[in-house]
Motif scaffolding. Structure first.
Motif, PDB file in Angstrom:
ATOM      1  N   ASP A 313      29.634  71.087  41.087  1.00  0.00           N
ATOM      2  CA  ASP A 313      30.814  71.348  41.900  1.00  0.00           C
ATOM      3  C   ASP A 313      31.442  70.042  42.387  1.00  0.00           C
ATOM      4  O   ASP A 313      32.665  69.873  42.348  1.00  0.00           O
ATOM      5  CB  ASP A 313      30.430  72.221  43.097  1.00  0.00           C
ATOM      6  CG  ASP A 313      31.636  72.738  43.852  1.00  0.00           C
ATOM      7  OD1 ASP A 313      32.496  73.379  43.235  1.00  0.00           O
ATOM      8  OD2 ASP A 313      31.726  72.482  45.069  1.00  0.00           O
ATOM      9  N   LEU A 314      30.596  69.107  42.847  1.00  0.00           N
ATOM     10  CA  LEU A 314      31.061  67.802  43.326  1.00  0.00           C
ATOM     11  C   LEU A 314      31.795  67.039  42.224  1.00  0.00           C
ATOM     12  O   LEU A 314      32.893  66.514  42.424  1.00  0.00           O
ATOM     13  CB  LEU A 314      29.867  66.988  43.835  1.00  0.00           C
ATOM     14  CG  LEU A 314      30.095  65.520  44.193  1.00  0.00           C
ATOM     15  CD1 LEU A 314      31.122  65.385  45.309  1.00  0.00           C
ATOM     16  CD2 LEU A 314      28.778  64.865  44.601  1.00  0.00           C
ATOM     17  N   LEU A 315      31.178  67.001  41.049  1.00  0.00           N
ATOM     18  CA  LEU A 315      31.793  66.291  39.919  1.00  0.00           C
ATOM     19  C   LEU A 315      33.083  66.974  39.477  1.00  0.00           C
ATOM     20  O   LEU A 315      34.087  66.315  39.208  1.00  0.00           O
ATOM     21  CB  LEU A 315      30.802  66.227  38.755  1.00  0.00           C
ATOM     22  CG  LEU A 315      29.568  65.327  38.960  1.00  0.00           C
ATOM     23  CD1 LEU A 315      28.509  65.637  37.915  1.00  0.00           C
ATOM     24  CD2 LEU A 315      29.972  63.855  38.890  1.00  0.00           C
ATOM     25  N   GLY A 316      33.052  68.300  39.406  1.00  0.00           N
ATOM     26  CA  GLY A 316      34.231  69.044  38.965  1.00  0.00           C
ATOM     27  C   GLY A 316      35.401  68.872  39.910  1.00  0.00           C
ATOM     28  O   GLY A 316      36.538  68.656  39.477  1.00  0.00           O
ATOM     29  N   ARG A 317      35.151  68.961  41.206  1.00  0.00           N
ATOM     30  CA  ARG A 317      36.218  68.796  42.194  1.00  0.00           C
ATOM     31  C   ARG A 317      36.817  67.386  42.137  1.00  0.00           C
ATOM     32  O   ARG A 317      38.002  67.200  42.425  1.00  0.00           O
ATOM     33  CB  ARG A 317      35.689  69.068  43.599  1.00  0.00           C
ATOM     34  CG  ARG A 317      35.404  70.515  43.898  1.00  0.00           C
ATOM     35  CD  ARG A 317      34.815  70.647  45.304  1.00  0.00           C
ATOM     36  NE  ARG A 317      34.355  71.992  45.551  1.00  0.00           N
ATOM     37  CZ  ARG A 317      35.137  72.990  45.977  1.00  0.00           C
ATOM     38  NH1 ARG A 317      36.415  72.762  46.197  1.00  0.00           N
ATOM     39  NH2 ARG A 317      34.636  74.191  46.182  1.00  0.00           N
ATOM     40  N   GLU A 323      31.787  65.043  32.828  1.00  0.00           N
ATOM     41  CA  GLU A 323      30.499  64.603  33.379  1.00  0.00           C
ATOM     42  C   GLU A 323      29.738  65.785  33.974  1.00  0.00           C
ATOM     43  O   GLU A 323      28.513  65.855  33.885  1.00  0.00           O
ATOM     44  CB  GLU A 323      30.742  63.539  34.461  1.00  0.00           C
ATOM     45  CG  GLU A 323      29.474  62.808  34.889  1.00  0.00           C
ATOM     46  CD  GLU A 323      29.735  61.675  35.865  1.00  0.00           C
ATOM     47  OE1 GLU A 323      28.805  61.319  36.606  1.00  0.00           O
ATOM     48  OE2 GLU A 323      30.882  61.143  35.891  1.00  0.00           O
ATOM     49  N   ALA A 324      30.474  66.724  34.572  1.00  0.00           N
ATOM     50  CA  ALA A 324      29.843  67.934  35.109  1.00  0.00           C
ATOM     51  C   ALA A 324      29.207  68.737  33.983  1.00  0.00           C
ATOM     52  O   ALA A 324      28.077  69.235  34.112  1.00  0.00           O
ATOM     53  CB  ALA A 324      30.886  68.771  35.840  1.00  0.00           C
ATOM     54  N   TYR A 325      29.918  68.845  32.863  1.00  0.00           N
ATOM     55  CA  TYR A 325      29.388  69.582  31.716  1.00  0.00           C
ATOM     56  C   TYR A 325      28.151  68.879  31.150  1.00  0.00           C
ATOM     57  O   TYR A 325      27.162  69.532  30.792  1.00  0.00           O
ATOM     58  CB  TYR A 325      30.457  69.715  30.638  1.00  0.00           C
ATOM     59  CG  TYR A 325      29.969  70.368  29.366  1.00  0.00           C
ATOM     60  CD1 TYR A 325      29.565  71.705  29.363  1.00  0.00           C
ATOM     61  CD2 TYR A 325      29.902  69.644  28.173  1.00  0.00           C
ATOM     62  CE1 TYR A 325      29.104  72.301  28.192  1.00  0.00           C
ATOM     63  CE2 TYR A 325      29.444  70.244  27.008  1.00  0.00           C
ATOM     64  CZ  TYR A 325      29.048  71.562  27.031  1.00  0.00           C
ATOM     65  OH  TYR A 325      28.589  72.154  25.887  1.00  0.00           O
TER      66      TYR A 325
END
Length: 537
Positions: A313-317, A323-325
């Motif tokens: 969630d942190l990376l996606g936001r 990187e989140a994936y």
């Protein structure tokens, strides 16, 4: 369906006979009792009526007729098989035996476990012998069955109709109900009762008080309570850190963690989940990565699925969708729906339909919101044909978009709204005020975000679609009923849209009012045209 009749006198005679025959029960093992209970719990359809009747007969034959847990299972089974009349008669028969408060409590507890809270309440009303445990089972049972208003009503009934005083467990359950509702009025009421009764605060109640004020939007009172009680239990610290996190006060959450270390209170996995959530809501990417690393490096706490979810969630936001994936792909544990849903959401925000398609493939039990997100991603990137296919799939599968609902408390009563709602008794006044506010905010420069309406209609129709969202109706009602200068607190079941977010900012400046909105993600505090989230949520 054929109606099954049952003779109460026959049951009573059968029971007396079976209870008087001690030899019958002496030959029954504990396994028999468990098997019968499992058999009843497996009967979940009207077609199981015969099975329930056979189990019922066997229970009385073996002398188990007055066992509260089995009786509750029988009642639930009959209700599931559409034989509520038998269920009611069984309960009346049981109560006619004057079972004693301990057995009454057991039947209420078991009914609550199976979700039969209506019948549990009837047992309490008809029982001749009650104690504080009886009331606590009902209040706590309502909370577990998501009947929060009933839990608070039961506490009021306890105070009005009983000479039994509530205790720590009563108040802990009531505070939990207030927190789930976001009902500050009743939270203050419950807290005042605790003070009047001179209830000694333990770790559970301290945590509940810090938590309830934070979840009701009063973070300052939450902070005051936190610093006024003993803080020797990690749960109290976690409540404050999580409270600051949901209010978007990451700096405060981090400061509390530093104080926690200074007072030599060891953090746990919940502590770090709160810290990661705080970083996520405020875009503190590097700080979040540091805390994620600190868990294992310094405190030997292995990240759980929810910690990985917070990092995704942190990376996606923060726009680091790829990187989140990659983090999901490298996880040592299998990802769940929440994590893939988080990736889907960030793919929508940053218009990455390729990763959105990847995420939706893993959502084997996808909800309506997941399909809507995917459809919106296609629409926002002008892939109209793909968006149409998703909507056709939803229609084919019978999947409907989850409706947004908002509610506001006034005078101890919760008023609920949905988009375009016309059911409220003061609908005319609400719409009149709302339309006036819309015109006044436009005259001061507010421009509706019609890009959110992903339909091929005119700009006027798009604006009409946005004007009557549930939070706007709730806010109009809150303003209508409150005095100038007072705060308005609104709750919402899903994430607030950006148009409503920007409009409420305009209203806060126009009326010089503080407006606090709690959506599914976090709190937003609007004041003087600004929001505490700094437009990052």
């Amino acid at each position: 369906m054929q109606r099954i009749s049952i003779s109460i006198s026959g049951i009573r005679r059968f029971c007396v006979t079976s209870l008087s025959s001690s030899s019958a029960s002496n030959h029954v093992t504990l396994t028999d009792h468990r098997v019968l209970k499992q058999l009843l719990e497996s009967c979940k359809a009207p077609s199981n009526s015969k099975c329930v009747l056979q189990a019922h007969a066997q229970i009385f034959k073996l002398g188990y007729g007055t066992y509260p847990s089995l009786l509750a299972s029988m009642v639930t089974a009959y209700r599931r098989c559409n034989h509520s009349h038998i269920a009611r008669r069984l309960l009346l028969w049981f109560l006619s035996l004057s079972p004693g408060v301990s057995n009454t409590n057991l039947i209420i507890e078991n009914l609550m476990k199976t979700g039969e809270y209506g019948l549990a309440k009837k047992v309490l009303r008809k029982a001749s012998d009650l104690n504080v445990i009886t009331w606590n089972l009902l209040i706590g049972g309502y909370v577990r069955n998501v009947q929060y208003e009933e839990a608070l009503k039961t506490l009021k009934d306890m105070l009005s109709f009983s000479d039994i005083k509530p205790n720590k467990f009563s108040f802990a359950s009531a505070l939990s109900a207030c927190a789930r509702l976001g009902d500050l009025h009743h939270a203050n009421w419950v807290h005042s009762l605790m003070i009047d009764d001179k209830i000694e605060l333990n770790a559970i109640l301290c945590t509940a008080l810090v938590d309830v004020y934070a979840k009701c939007g009063d973070i300052e009172t939450s902070r005051e309570v936190f610093y006024s009680v003993e803080r020797n239990d990690v749960s109290i610290w976690n409540a404050m850190i999580t409270g600051f996190a949901t209010h978007g006060l990451a700096t405060e959450a981090i400061r509390v963690f530093s104080e926690m270390e200074a007072e030599h209170v060891s953090p746990d996995s919940i502590t770090f989940l709160g810290l990661l959530t705080a970083c996520s809501h405020c875009g503190l990417l590097e700080e979040g990565k540091e805390y994620f690393d600190l868990m294992t490096r310094r405190f030997s706490i292995q990240p759980k699925l929810e910690h990985y979810g917070a990092m995704v969630d942190l990376l996606g936001r923060a726009g680091k969708v790829k990187e989140a994936y990659e983090l999901i792909e490298s996880m040592p544990i299998e990802s769940d729906l929440v994590i893939w849903r988080s990736l889907l959401s960030s793919s929508r925000t940053y218009k990455n339909p390729e990763l959105a398609e990847t995420a939706i493939q893993y959502l084997t039990r996808a909800k309506s919101g997941d399909y809507v997100l995917l459809s919106n991603i296609y629409s926002s990137t002008k892939k109209w044909e793909s968006a149409q296919k998703v909507r056709e799939l939803m229609k084919k599968e019978g999947i409907r978009k989850a409706k947004g609902k908002s509610w506001v408390e006034f005078g101890g009563v919760i008023h609920r709204f949905k988009a375009g709602d016309t059911c409220h008794v003061e609908t005319k006044a609400i719409y009149k005020l709302l339309e006036e506010l819309i015109q006044r905010t436009k005259s001061q420069g507010f421009v509706p975000d019609t890009d959110l309406v992903l339909m091929d209609v005119s700009e006027e129709e798009k604006e009409e679609n946005l004007n009557y969202h549930s939070e706007k109706l709730a806010l109009a009602y809150g303003i209508l009923k409150s005095s100038p200068g007072s705060e308005v607190r609104i709750q919402k079941n899903i994430r607030m849209c950006s148009d409503c977010h920007n409009w409420i900012k305009s209203v806060s400046k126009l009326l010089n009012r503080v407006i606090i909105m709690r959506d599914r993600i976090r709190f937003h505090r609007f004041e003087d045209g600004l929001c505490s989230c700094r437009d990052y949520w």
